[in-house]
Design a protein around this motif. Structure first.
Motif, PDB file in Angstrom:
ATOM      1  N   MET A   1     -41.968   0.261 -58.755  1.00  0.00           N
ATOM      2  CA  MET A   1     -40.624   0.332 -58.205  1.00  0.00           C
ATOM      3  C   MET A   1     -40.102  -1.063 -57.846  1.00  0.00           C
ATOM      4  SD  MET A   1     -39.989   4.020 -57.207  1.00  0.00           S
ATOM      5  CE  MET A   1     -38.376   3.449 -57.053  1.00  0.00           C
ATOM      6  N   THR A   2     -40.858  -2.087 -58.179  1.00  0.00           N
ATOM      7  CA  THR A   2     -40.419  -3.442 -57.891  1.00  0.00           C
ATOM      8  C   THR A   2     -39.072  -3.693 -58.553  1.00  0.00           C
ATOM      9  OG1 THR A   2     -42.705  -4.172 -57.751  1.00  0.00           O
ATOM     10  CG2 THR A   2     -41.051  -5.877 -58.092  1.00  0.00           C
ATOM     11  N   GLY A   3     -38.163  -4.285 -57.802  1.00  0.00           N
ATOM     12  CA  GLY A   3     -36.832  -4.555 -58.318  1.00  0.00           C
ATOM     13  C   GLY A   3     -35.851  -3.415 -58.112  1.00  0.00           C
ATOM     14  N   GLN A   4     -36.304  -2.312 -57.555  1.00  0.00           N
ATOM     15  CA  GLN A   4     -35.451  -1.154 -57.313  1.00  0.00           C
ATOM     16  C   GLN A   4     -35.094  -1.081 -55.830  1.00  0.00           C
ATOM     17  OE1 GLN A   4     -34.589   0.771 -60.066  1.00  0.00           O
ATOM     18  NE2 GLN A   4     -35.684  -0.887 -61.083  1.00  0.00           N
ATOM     19  N   VAL A   5     -34.012  -0.375 -55.532  1.00  0.00           N
ATOM     20  CA  VAL A   5     -33.599  -0.150 -54.149  1.00  0.00           C
ATOM     21  C   VAL A   5     -33.590   1.349 -53.903  1.00  0.00           C
ATOM     22  CG1 VAL A   5     -31.755  -0.417 -52.449  1.00  0.00           C
ATOM     23  CG2 VAL A   5     -32.160  -2.220 -54.143  1.00  0.00           C
ATOM     24  N   ALA A   6     -34.266   1.777 -52.848  1.00  0.00           N
ATOM     25  CA  ALA A   6     -34.303   3.196 -52.476  1.00  0.00           C
ATOM     26  C   ALA A   6     -33.489   3.388 -51.206  1.00  0.00           C
ATOM     27  CB  ALA A   6     -35.746   3.642 -52.247  1.00  0.00           C
ATOM     28  N   LEU A   7     -32.576   4.336 -51.228  1.00  0.00           N
ATOM     29  CA  LEU A   7     -31.787   4.696 -50.055  1.00  0.00           C
ATOM     30  C   LEU A   7     -32.319   6.026 -49.540  1.00  0.00           C
ATOM     31  CD1 LEU A   7     -29.390   4.648 -48.103  1.00  0.00           C
ATOM     32  CD2 LEU A   7     -28.002   5.627 -49.939  1.00  0.00           C
ATOM     33  N   VAL A   8     -32.828   6.021 -48.320  1.00  0.00           N
ATOM     34  CA  VAL A   8     -33.424   7.232 -47.747  1.00  0.00           C
ATOM     35  C   VAL A   8     -32.649   7.605 -46.496  1.00  0.00           C
ATOM     36  CG1 VAL A   8     -35.536   8.283 -46.855  1.00  0.00           C
ATOM     37  CG2 VAL A   8     -35.679   6.495 -48.618  1.00  0.00           C
ATOM     38  N   THR A   9     -32.125   8.828 -46.451  1.00  0.00           N
ATOM     39  CA  THR A   9     -31.427   9.308 -45.262  1.00  0.00           C
ATOM     40  C   THR A   9     -32.418  10.062 -44.381  1.00  0.00           C
ATOM     41  OG1 THR A   9     -30.725  11.324 -46.404  1.00  0.00           O
ATOM     42  CG2 THR A   9     -29.203   9.448 -46.438  1.00  0.00           C
ATOM     43  N   GLY A  10     -32.105  10.126 -43.092  1.00  0.00           N
ATOM     44  CA  GLY A  10     -33.033  10.753 -42.155  1.00  0.00           C
ATOM     45  C   GLY A  10     -34.333   9.974 -42.086  1.00  0.00           C
ATOM     46  N   ALA A  11     -34.233   8.650 -42.258  1.00  0.00           N
ATOM     47  CA  ALA A  11     -35.405   7.809 -42.494  1.00  0.00           C
ATOM     48  C   ALA A  11     -36.082   7.274 -41.241  1.00  0.00           C
ATOM     49  CB  ALA A  11     -35.014   6.640 -43.392  1.00  0.00           C
TER      50      ALA A  11
ATOM     51  N   GLY B   1     -43.234  -0.708 -53.873  1.00  0.00           N
ATOM     52  CA  GLY B   1     -42.601  -1.970 -54.231  1.00  0.00           C
ATOM     53  C   GLY B   1     -41.087  -1.999 -54.165  1.00  0.00           C
ATOM     54  N   ALA B   2     -40.454  -0.889 -53.833  1.00  0.00           N
ATOM     55  CA  ALA B   2     -38.989  -0.862 -53.752  1.00  0.00           C
ATOM     56  C   ALA B   2     -38.508  -1.507 -52.453  1.00  0.00           C
ATOM     57  CB  ALA B   2     -38.483   0.584 -53.810  1.00  0.00           C
ATOM     58  N   ALA B   3     -37.323  -2.078 -52.502  1.00  0.00           N
ATOM     59  CA  ALA B   3     -36.621  -2.449 -51.275  1.00  0.00           C
ATOM     60  C   ALA B   3     -36.049  -1.137 -50.732  1.00  0.00           C
ATOM     61  CB  ALA B   3     -35.507  -3.438 -51.569  1.00  0.00           C
ATOM     62  N   VAL B   4     -36.112  -0.939 -49.423  1.00  0.00           N
ATOM     63  CA  VAL B   4     -35.733   0.357 -48.860  1.00  0.00           C
ATOM     64  C   VAL B   4     -34.611   0.201 -47.841  1.00  0.00           C
ATOM     65  CG1 VAL B   4     -36.566   2.415 -47.674  1.00  0.00           C
ATOM     66  CG2 VAL B   4     -38.127   1.120 -49.127  1.00  0.00           C
ATOM     67  N   VAL B   5     -33.574   1.022 -47.990  1.00  0.00           N
ATOM     68  CA  VAL B   5     -32.516   1.136 -46.996  1.00  0.00           C
ATOM     69  C   VAL B   5     -32.804   2.422 -46.228  1.00  0.00           C
ATOM     70  CG1 VAL B   5     -30.044   1.359 -46.571  1.00  0.00           C
ATOM     71  CG2 VAL B   5     -30.858  -0.043 -48.489  1.00  0.00           C
ATOM     72  N   LEU B   6     -33.080   2.267 -44.937  1.00  0.00           N
ATOM     73  CA  LEU B   6     -33.390   3.411 -44.084  1.00  0.00           C
ATOM     74  C   LEU B   6     -32.131   3.774 -43.304  1.00  0.00           C
ATOM     75  CD1 LEU B   6     -36.039   1.332 -44.002  1.00  0.00           C
ATOM     76  CD2 LEU B   6     -36.960   3.274 -42.794  1.00  0.00           C
ATOM     77  N   ALA B   7     -31.553   4.932 -43.573  1.00  0.00           N
ATOM     78  CA  ALA B   7     -30.340   5.377 -42.892  1.00  0.00           C
ATOM     79  C   ALA B   7     -30.682   6.570 -42.004  1.00  0.00           C
ATOM     80  CB  ALA B   7     -29.278   5.765 -43.911  1.00  0.00           C
ATOM     81  N   ASP B   8     -30.121   6.567 -40.799  1.00  0.00           N
ATOM     82  CA  ASP B   8     -30.398   7.652 -39.869  1.00  0.00           C
ATOM     83  C   ASP B   8     -29.282   7.725 -38.836  1.00  0.00           C
ATOM     84  OD1 ASP B   8     -33.122   9.342 -39.191  1.00  0.00           O
ATOM     85  OD2 ASP B   8     -31.875   9.024 -37.409  1.00  0.00           O
ATOM     86  N   LEU B   9     -29.076   8.896 -38.256  1.00  0.00           N
ATOM     87  CA  LEU B   9     -28.117   9.041 -37.164  1.00  0.00           C
ATOM     88  C   LEU B   9     -28.465   8.106 -36.007  1.00  0.00           C
ATOM     89  CD1 LEU B   9     -27.722  12.921 -37.040  1.00  0.00           C
ATOM     90  CD2 LEU B   9     -25.956  11.268 -37.669  1.00  0.00           C
TER      91      LEU B   9
ATOM     92  N   HIS C   1     -42.775  -5.681 -46.450  1.00  0.00           N
ATOM     93  CA  HIS C   1     -41.851  -4.994 -47.360  1.00  0.00           C
ATOM     94  C   HIS C   1     -40.420  -5.452 -47.098  1.00  0.00           C
ATOM     95  CE1 HIS C   1     -45.159  -2.379 -48.408  1.00  0.00           C
ATOM     96  NE2 HIS C   1     -45.328  -2.076 -47.132  1.00  0.00           N
ATOM     97  N   ARG C   2     -39.536  -5.176 -48.061  1.00  0.00           N
ATOM     98  CA  ARG C   2     -38.110  -5.454 -47.870  1.00  0.00           C
ATOM     99  C   ARG C   2     -37.442  -4.166 -47.402  1.00  0.00           C
ATOM    100  NH1 ARG C   2     -35.231  -7.872 -52.691  1.00  0.00           N
ATOM    101  NH2 ARG C   2     -35.894  -5.916 -53.574  1.00  0.00           N
ATOM    102  N   ALA C   3     -36.807  -4.224 -46.236  1.00  0.00           N
ATOM    103  CA  ALA C   3     -36.204  -3.021 -45.668  1.00  0.00           C
ATOM    104  C   ALA C   3     -34.999  -3.376 -44.817  1.00  0.00           C
ATOM    105  CB  ALA C   3     -37.236  -2.271 -44.833  1.00  0.00           C
ATOM    106  N   LEU C   4     -34.069  -2.427 -44.738  1.00  0.00           N
ATOM    107  CA  LEU C   4     -32.862  -2.565 -43.932  1.00  0.00           C
ATOM    108  C   LEU C   4     -32.603  -1.242 -43.236  1.00  0.00           C
ATOM    109  CD1 LEU C   4     -30.204  -4.051 -43.150  1.00  0.00           C
ATOM    110  CD2 LEU C   4     -29.218  -3.101 -45.247  1.00  0.00           C
ATOM    111  N   GLY C   5     -32.449  -1.256 -41.915  1.00  0.00           N
ATOM    112  CA  GLY C   5     -32.162  -0.041 -41.163  1.00  0.00           C
ATOM    113  C   GLY C   5     -30.688   0.045 -40.816  1.00  0.00           C
ATOM    114  N   LEU C   6     -30.090   1.205 -41.063  1.00  0.00           N
ATOM    115  CA  LEU C   6     -28.663   1.416 -40.801  1.00  0.00           C
ATOM    116  C   LEU C   6     -28.455   2.702 -40.017  1.00  0.00           C
ATOM    117  CD1 LEU C   6     -27.207   0.850 -44.382  1.00  0.00           C
ATOM    118  CD2 LEU C   6     -27.237  -0.800 -42.513  1.00  0.00           C
ATOM    119  N   GLY C   7     -27.462   2.684 -39.155  1.00  0.00           N
ATOM    120  CA  GLY C   7     -27.017   3.915 -38.507  1.00  0.00           C
ATOM    121  C   GLY C   7     -25.980   4.561 -39.393  1.00  0.00           C
ATOM    122  N   CYS C   8     -26.179   5.816 -39.736  1.00  0.00           N
ATOM    123  CA  CYS C   8     -25.230   6.486 -40.615  1.00  0.00           C
ATOM    124  C   CYS C   8     -25.362   7.988 -40.498  1.00  0.00           C
ATOM    125  CB  CYS C   8     -25.481   6.073 -42.068  1.00  0.00           C
ATOM    126  SG  CYS C   8     -24.369   6.869 -43.239  1.00  0.00           S
TER     127      CYS C   8
END
Length: 117
Positions: free
Chosen positions: A1-11, A27-35, A52-59
């Protein structure tokens, strides 16, 4: 999954967090979205601290404006290439393997994100 971006809700917890961790290990970069923005940020920090590469967002993914804003952030990470035959084969192999014992009645788009756009 290297080079891919995964968007996970409820993360921030439970199955969403487990899914985000699995993508990160793969190996994916992960966007963690959660309330719970703070919890998503903490979870992404844990992944980042582990290398790992990760970003946490409120959503609230049920809110169209918030979901669109989240999608805009993720769009900044385009795949930018055509898929390879072995990538399609890997998806088919996964669907036929033991990791899908709880996956029933769903389509798996293997299109490099085309259906998202």
């Amino acid at each position: 999954m290297t080079g891919q971006v995964a968007l996970v809700t409820g993360a921030a917890s439970g199955m969403g967090l487990a899914t985000a961790r699995a993508f990160a290990r793969a190996g994916a970069a992960v966007v963690l979205a959660d309330l719970d923005r703070r919890a998503a940020e903490r979870a992404s920090e844990d992944l980042t601290d582990a290398g790992h590469r990760a970003l946490g967002l409120g959503c609230d993914a049920a809110d169209e404006e918030q979901a669109a804003a989240m999608a805009d952030i993720v769009k900044q990470q385009p795949i930018g290439r055509l898929g390879a035959a072995d990538e399609i084969a890997d998806a088919v192999l996964w669907l036929c393997g033991p990791g899908t014992g709880f996956v029933i009645g769903t389509a798996l788009p293997v299109d490099g994100g085309l259906t998202v756009h």
